[in-house]
Motif scaffolding. Structure first.
Motif, PDB file in Angstrom:
ATOM      1  N   LEU A  42     -28.600 -98.570  77.141  1.00 31.51           N
ATOM      2  CA  LEU A  42     -27.354 -99.266  76.833  1.00 31.51           C
ATOM      3  C   LEU A  42     -26.143 -98.382  77.084  1.00 31.51           C
ATOM      4  N   PHE A  43     -26.102 -97.237  76.439  1.00 28.06           N
ATOM      5  CA  PHE A  43     -24.915 -96.397  76.545  1.00 28.06           C
ATOM      6  C   PHE A  43     -24.800 -95.752  77.924  1.00 28.06           C
ATOM      7  N   GLY A  44     -25.925 -95.350  78.502  1.00 24.77           N
ATOM      8  CA  GLY A  44     -25.878 -94.762  79.838  1.00 24.77           C
ATOM      9  C   GLY A  44     -25.339 -95.734  80.870  1.00 24.77           C
ATOM     10  N   ALA A  45     -25.801 -96.976  80.804  1.00 21.48           N
ATOM     11  CA  ALA A  45     -25.324 -97.987  81.749  1.00 21.48           C
ATOM     12  C   ALA A  45     -23.850 -98.307  81.511  1.00 21.48           C
ATOM     13  N   LEU A  46     -23.463 -98.438  80.240  1.00 22.00           N
ATOM     14  CA  LEU A  46     -22.057 -98.726  79.943  1.00 22.00           C
ATOM     15  C   LEU A  46     -21.155 -97.570  80.359  1.00 22.00           C
ATOM     16  N   VAL A  49     -20.517 -98.055  84.097  1.00 19.50           N
ATOM     17  CA  VAL A  49     -19.642 -99.198  84.375  1.00 19.50           C
ATOM     18  C   VAL A  49     -18.229 -98.926  83.864  1.00 19.50           C
ATOM     19  N   ASP A  50     -18.118 -98.510  82.600  1.00 29.77           N
ATOM     20  CA  ASP A  50     -16.791 -98.327  82.003  1.00 29.77           C
ATOM     21  C   ASP A  50     -16.003 -97.219  82.686  1.00 29.77           C
ATOM     22  N   LEU A  51     -16.663 -96.106  82.986  1.00 25.27           N
ATOM     23  CA  LEU A  51     -15.938 -95.026  83.660  1.00 25.27           C
ATOM     24  C   LEU A  51     -15.513 -95.441  85.066  1.00 25.27           C
ATOM     25  N   ARG A  52     -16.331 -96.256  85.735  1.00 24.62           N
ATOM     26  CA  ARG A  52     -15.929 -96.751  87.061  1.00 24.62           C
ATOM     27  C   ARG A  52     -14.730 -97.687  86.943  1.00 24.62           C
ATOM     28  N   VAL A  53     -14.715 -98.515  85.900  1.00 24.13           N
ATOM     29  CA  VAL A  53     -13.593 -99.441  85.698  1.00 24.13           C
ATOM     30  C   VAL A  53     -12.295 -98.671  85.453  1.00 24.13           C
ATOM     31  N   VAL A  54     -12.366 -97.570  84.714  1.00 24.22           N
ATOM     32  CA  VAL A  54     -11.137 -96.824  84.438  1.00 24.22           C
ATOM     33  C   VAL A  54     -10.712 -95.949  85.604  1.00 24.22           C
ATOM     34  N   ALA A  63     -18.235-103.104  92.669  1.00 25.60           N
ATOM     35  CA  ALA A  63     -19.275-104.132  92.594  1.00 25.60           C
ATOM     36  C   ALA A  63     -20.660-103.504  92.453  1.00 25.60           C
ATOM     37  N   ARG A  64     -20.861-102.309  92.991  1.00 22.94           N
ATOM     38  CA  ARG A  64     -22.149-101.613  92.870  1.00 22.94           C
ATOM     39  C   ARG A  64     -22.376-101.102  91.441  1.00 22.94           C
ATOM     40  N   ALA A  65     -21.316-100.685  90.791  1.00 23.08           N
ATOM     41  CA  ALA A  65     -21.443-100.211  89.405  1.00 23.08           C
ATOM     42  C   ALA A  65     -21.857-101.341  88.484  1.00 23.08           C
ATOM     43  N   GLU A  66     -21.506-102.555  88.848  1.00 22.37           N
ATOM     44  CA  GLU A  66     -21.806-103.725  88.008  1.00 22.37           C
ATOM     45  C   GLU A  66     -23.313-103.951  87.864  1.00 22.37           C
ATOM     46  N   ILE A  67     -24.095-103.398  88.768  1.00 22.86           N
ATOM     47  CA  ILE A  67     -25.559-103.517  88.695  1.00 22.86           C
ATOM     48  C   ILE A  67     -26.079-102.949  87.373  1.00 22.86           C
ATOM     49  N   PHE A  68     -25.382-101.960  86.855  1.00 22.55           N
ATOM     50  CA  PHE A  68     -25.831-101.297  85.625  1.00 22.55           C
ATOM     51  C   PHE A  68     -25.709-102.183  84.386  1.00 22.55           C
ATOM     52  N   ALA A  72     -27.825-102.251  80.648  1.00 22.79           N
ATOM     53  CA  ALA A  72     -27.191-102.296  79.328  1.00 22.79           C
ATOM     54  C   ALA A  72     -27.767-103.455  78.512  1.00 22.79           C
ATOM     55  N   LEU A  73     -27.967-104.596  79.148  1.00 24.80           N
ATOM     56  CA  LEU A  73     -28.534-105.752  78.440  1.00 24.80           C
ATOM     57  C   LEU A  73     -29.968-105.487  77.996  1.00 24.80           C
ATOM     58  N   ILE A  74     -30.751-104.844  78.847  1.00 24.72           N
ATOM     59  CA  ILE A  74     -32.130-104.492  78.474  1.00 24.72           C
ATOM     60  C   ILE A  74     -32.115-103.525  77.293  1.00 24.72           C
ATOM     61  N   GLY A  75     -31.247-102.518  77.355  1.00 20.54           N
ATOM     62  CA  GLY A  75     -31.138-101.567  76.253  1.00 20.54           C
ATOM     63  C   GLY A  75     -30.710-102.230  74.963  1.00 20.54           C
ATOM     64  N   PHE A  76     -29.748-103.161  75.061  1.00 21.77           N
ATOM     65  CA  PHE A  76     -29.300-103.868  73.867  1.00 21.77           C
ATOM     66  C   PHE A  76     -30.439-104.698  73.276  1.00 21.77           C
ATOM     67  N   ALA A  77     -31.220-105.358  74.117  1.00 18.26           N
ATOM     68  CA  ALA A  77     -32.340-106.159  73.629  1.00 18.26           C
ATOM     69  C   ALA A  77     -33.371-105.294  72.907  1.00 18.26           C
ATOM     70  N   ILE A  78     -33.674-104.138  73.475  1.00 16.46           N
ATOM     71  CA  ILE A  78     -34.614-103.208  72.831  1.00 16.46           C
ATOM     72  C   ILE A  78     -34.060-102.783  71.473  1.00 16.46           C
TER      73      ILE A  78
END
Length: 165
Positions: A42-46, A49-54, A63-68, A72-78
């Motif tokens: 979760l945090f690694g993927a975010l 994505v977040d650092l790329r957005v900033v 658009a490639r960073a969005e793959i992560f 994040a969703l898998i990590g959140f589910a776990i």
């Protein structure tokens, strides 16, 4: 409120799932490992994505960073499943803990922030715009995401050391 909390705690403690989590020497440590793995995803993927957005790592198309986001969703589910198992298994510790409830509040805030991200920022990313072309609120959402999830991690570490409400 305390009476309701006591009844909920008693009800959860009486479940077979609570017994399974607390009476089996392997289950709680396995849940802790799963929770840590989910946190890393979760945090690694975010973070990516977040650092790329900033604006970091501009050579990588946004658009490639969005793959992560999927990771994040898998990590959140776990973490959702393992976290619920923690609460059911040891409700005496969690349901009376101010760090736990503050952590839950931050997760709700992070969820609202994510909903805003999905509605307002992700469509811009899908168009393939560069981070410099994103609206200013995109960077605010990304920094807020990093701050909220960092707070969630810190509060999670506080739970064993904080007493009752």
């Amino acid at each position: 409120m305390n009476t309701l909390l006591n009844r909920l705690t008693d009800t959860l403690n009486a479940t077979a799932l609570s017994g399974f989590v607390m009476d089996n020497a392997v289950v709680f440590p396995a849940l802790e490992m799963a929770h840590f793995l989910g946190l890393c995803l979760l945090f690694g993927a975010l973070l990516v994505v977040d650092l790329r957005v900033v604006g970091f790592a501009r050579a990588i198309p946004i658009a490639r960073a969005e793959i992560f986001v999927r990771f994040a969703l898998i990590g959140f589910a776990i973490n959702l499943v393992s976290g619920l198992m923690f609460v059911v298994g040891d409700s005496d510790r969690y349901l009376v803990n101010i760090a736990f409830w503050t952590k839950m509040g931050m997760i709700v805030a992070a969820g609202l922030n994510t909903a805003y991200f999905v509605r307002r920022v992700k469509p811009q990313m899908d168009e393939g715009v560069d981070s410099s072309e994103l609206t200013p609120d995109a960077r605010v959402v990304a920094w807020l995401s990093l701050a909220l999830w960092t707070g969630v991690i810190i509060l999670g570490r506080f739970i064993p050391y904080v007493e009752d409400l």
